[in-house]
Design an enzyme around this catalytic site. Structure first.
Site, PDB file in Angstrom:
ATOM      1  N   HIS A   1     -11.596   6.166   6.056  1.00 47.80           N
ATOM      2  CA  HIS A   1     -10.625   7.438   7.069  1.00 47.80           C
ATOM      3  C   HIS A   1     -11.488   8.525   6.874  1.00 47.80           C
ATOM      4  CE1 HIS A   1      -6.810   5.873   5.091  1.00 47.80           C
ATOM      5  NE2 HIS A   1      -6.718   5.424   6.225  1.00 47.80           N
TER       6      HIS A   1
ATOM      7  N   VAL B   1      -8.751  -0.218  -3.878  1.00 43.12           N
ATOM      8  CA  VAL B   1      -7.890  -1.093  -2.534  1.00 43.12           C
ATOM      9  C   VAL B   1      -8.250   0.274  -1.713  1.00 43.12           C
ATOM     10  CG1 VAL B   1      -6.820  -2.607  -3.733  1.00 43.12           C
ATOM     11  CG2 VAL B   1      -5.898  -0.338  -3.683  1.00 43.12           C
TER      12      VAL B   1
ATOM     13  N   ASP C   1      -0.998   8.991   4.118  1.00 42.60           N
ATOM     14  CA  ASP C   1      -0.757   7.921   4.958  1.00 42.60           C
ATOM     15  C   ASP C   1      -0.037   7.953   6.244  1.00 42.60           C
ATOM     16  OD1 ASP C   1      -3.698   7.832   5.267  1.00 42.60           O
ATOM     17  OD2 ASP C   1      -3.702   5.820   3.972  1.00 42.60           O
TER      18      ASP C   1
ATOM     19  N   ASP D   1       0.886  -1.025  -0.538  1.00 43.09           N
ATOM     20  CA  ASP D   1       0.189  -0.257   0.380  1.00 43.09           C
ATOM     21  C   ASP D   1       1.104   1.149  -0.023  1.00 43.09           C
ATOM     22  OD1 ASP D   1      -3.229  -1.292   0.187  1.00 43.09           O
ATOM     23  OD2 ASP D   1      -2.098  -1.849   1.873  1.00 43.09           O
TER      24      ASP D   1
ATOM     25  N   CYS E   1      -5.084  10.470  -0.943  1.00 36.37           N
ATOM     26  CA  CYS E   1      -4.156   9.526  -0.617  1.00 36.37           C
ATOM     27  C   CYS E   1      -3.264   9.559  -1.136  1.00 36.37           C
ATOM     28  CB  CYS E   1      -5.421   8.260  -0.136  1.00 36.37           C
ATOM     29  SG  CYS E   1      -5.046   7.724  -1.707  1.00 36.37           S
TER      30      CYS E   1
HETATM   31  C1  CIR Z   1      -5.404   0.589   3.385  1.00 28.58           C
HETATM   32  O1  CIR Z   1      -6.250  -0.251   3.664  1.00 28.58           O
HETATM   33  O2  CIR Z   1      -4.542   0.882   3.638  1.00 28.58           O
HETATM   34  C2  CIR Z   1      -5.325   1.150   1.879  1.00 28.58           C
HETATM   35  N1  CIR Z   1      -5.536  -0.290   1.029  1.00 28.58           N
HETATM   36  C3  CIR Z   1      -6.067   2.106   1.505  1.00 28.58           C
HETATM   37  C4  CIR Z   1      -5.652   3.418   1.866  1.00 28.58           C
HETATM   38  C5  CIR Z   1      -5.964   4.983   1.733  1.00 28.58           C
HETATM   39  N2  CIR Z   1      -5.726   5.923   2.482  1.00 28.58           N
HETATM   40  C6  CIR Z   1      -6.265   7.069   1.501  1.00 28.58           C
HETATM   41  O3  CIR Z   1      -7.495   6.842   1.862  1.00 28.58           O
HETATM   42  N3  CIR Z   1      -5.949   8.064   2.932  1.00 28.58           N
END
Ligand code: CIR
Length: 285
Positions: free
Chosen positions: A174, A274, A79, A73, A280
């Site tokens: 989120h 995903v 994040d 990821d 993000c």
């Molecule tokens: C996760 O589940 O952590 C990743 N597949 C997706 C994270 C997406 N992050 C975001 O929208 N800030």
């Protein structure tokens, strides 16, 4: 919104491993959501390159980190860190599999001379997708990914700004998937039960005044149209939002509300499989 000019962005390329090993698989299974649709990697990379180019076209100096196959990821750099001014708080993502994502971002930020702080308590979790800054204060989702101990680190790192914890129930991932800063004094909010609850909590806690710009809930017959379109990127008078074909009603709403902003469309379309949102895939500061 802060008048400080944003000059840089960090993005990270897409590893092949995202197709089978994204955390989204585990998340969807845990919350009884449909299994993840396999990603077309070629298309995802094309969209990601266009997204990156959009940031460059809007004047940002973009650092592109290479993908790391051991971190499926890793393109979701938002994040890994919260940056405001010259301070950066390296986060502690919820999933063990995502924790090392912060290292490469840390190296870039250290190289730029930022003051680096870190969530270093084993019980704390914080993901940047839960955090938005209005220029005056922070709103942070108390979600499946971010807990109260993680939120405390935001308070300790930025004592000069109020930090407000906004409860977010699963399966929303989120806070920025339901409420996101869209322009100075304007918060885009999804008209879903989660968005309505978040807006109520924002209004109860805010120390400054904001207007909600409501974005539509997806149609049951076309659930990917106008889905999570409140997740937009604002900086230096620019607004990046979804593509017209992804959010026709939302684009109309943005166009009508913001005739004076420089609006661009971008997508992380394939990566939505995903659970990626528009914000993000970049860290902008
Ligand atoms: C996760 O589940 O952590 C990743 N597949 C997706 C994270 C997406 N992050 C975001 O929208 N800030």
């Amino acid at each position: 919104m802060s008048t400080a000019k944003f000059t840089r962005a960090i993005v990270r390329q897409i590893p092949d491993s995202i197709r089978d090993h994204s955390e989204a698989n585990e998340y969807n299974a845990r919350y009884g959501l449909p299994p993840v649709e396999p990603i077309d990697l070629e298309l995802a990379r094309k969209e990601h390159a266009e997204y990156t180019q959009t940031l460059r076209d809007l004047g940002l100096d973009v650092t592109v980190l290479p993908a790391d196959e051991s971190l499926p990821d890793c393109p979701f750099v938002e994040d890994t860190c919260v940056v405001v001014g010259n301070k950066a708080l390296l986060t502690r993502p919820y999933s063990e599999s995502r924790r090392r994502e912060v290292d490469a971002v840390n190296r870039v930020l250290m190289g730029l001379g930022l003051e680096i702080h870190q969530v270093d308590d084993e019980e704390a979790t914080l993901e940047g997708g839960d955090v938005f800054f209005t220029g005056h204060e922070f709103f942070v989702g108390n979600s499946t990914r971010t807990n109260i101990k993680g939120i405390e680190f935001l308070r300790k790192t930025f004592p000069e700004y109020p930090v407000h914890a906004i409860p977010l129930a699963p399966p929303e991932l989120h806070l920025k998937g339901v409420a996101c800063i869209a322009a100075p004094g304007v918060i885009a909010v999804c008209e879903s039960d989660w968005g309505i609850a978040a807006w109520k909590a924002i209004q109860e806690q805010a120390e400054f005044s904001y207007e909600a710009l409501w974005t539509p809930v997806p149609d049951v017959d076309s659930p990917f149209i106008d889905d999570h379109t409140c997740d937009v990127i604002y900086f230096n008078g620019n607004l990046i939002h979804c593509m017209e074909e992804e959010g026709p009603k939302s684009v109309e709403i943005f166009a009508e509300k913001f005739p004076d902003l420089n609006r661009s469309e971008a997508t992380v379309g394939e990566l939505q499989n995903v659970d990626a949102g528009l914000t993000c895939c970049s860290l902008i500061f």
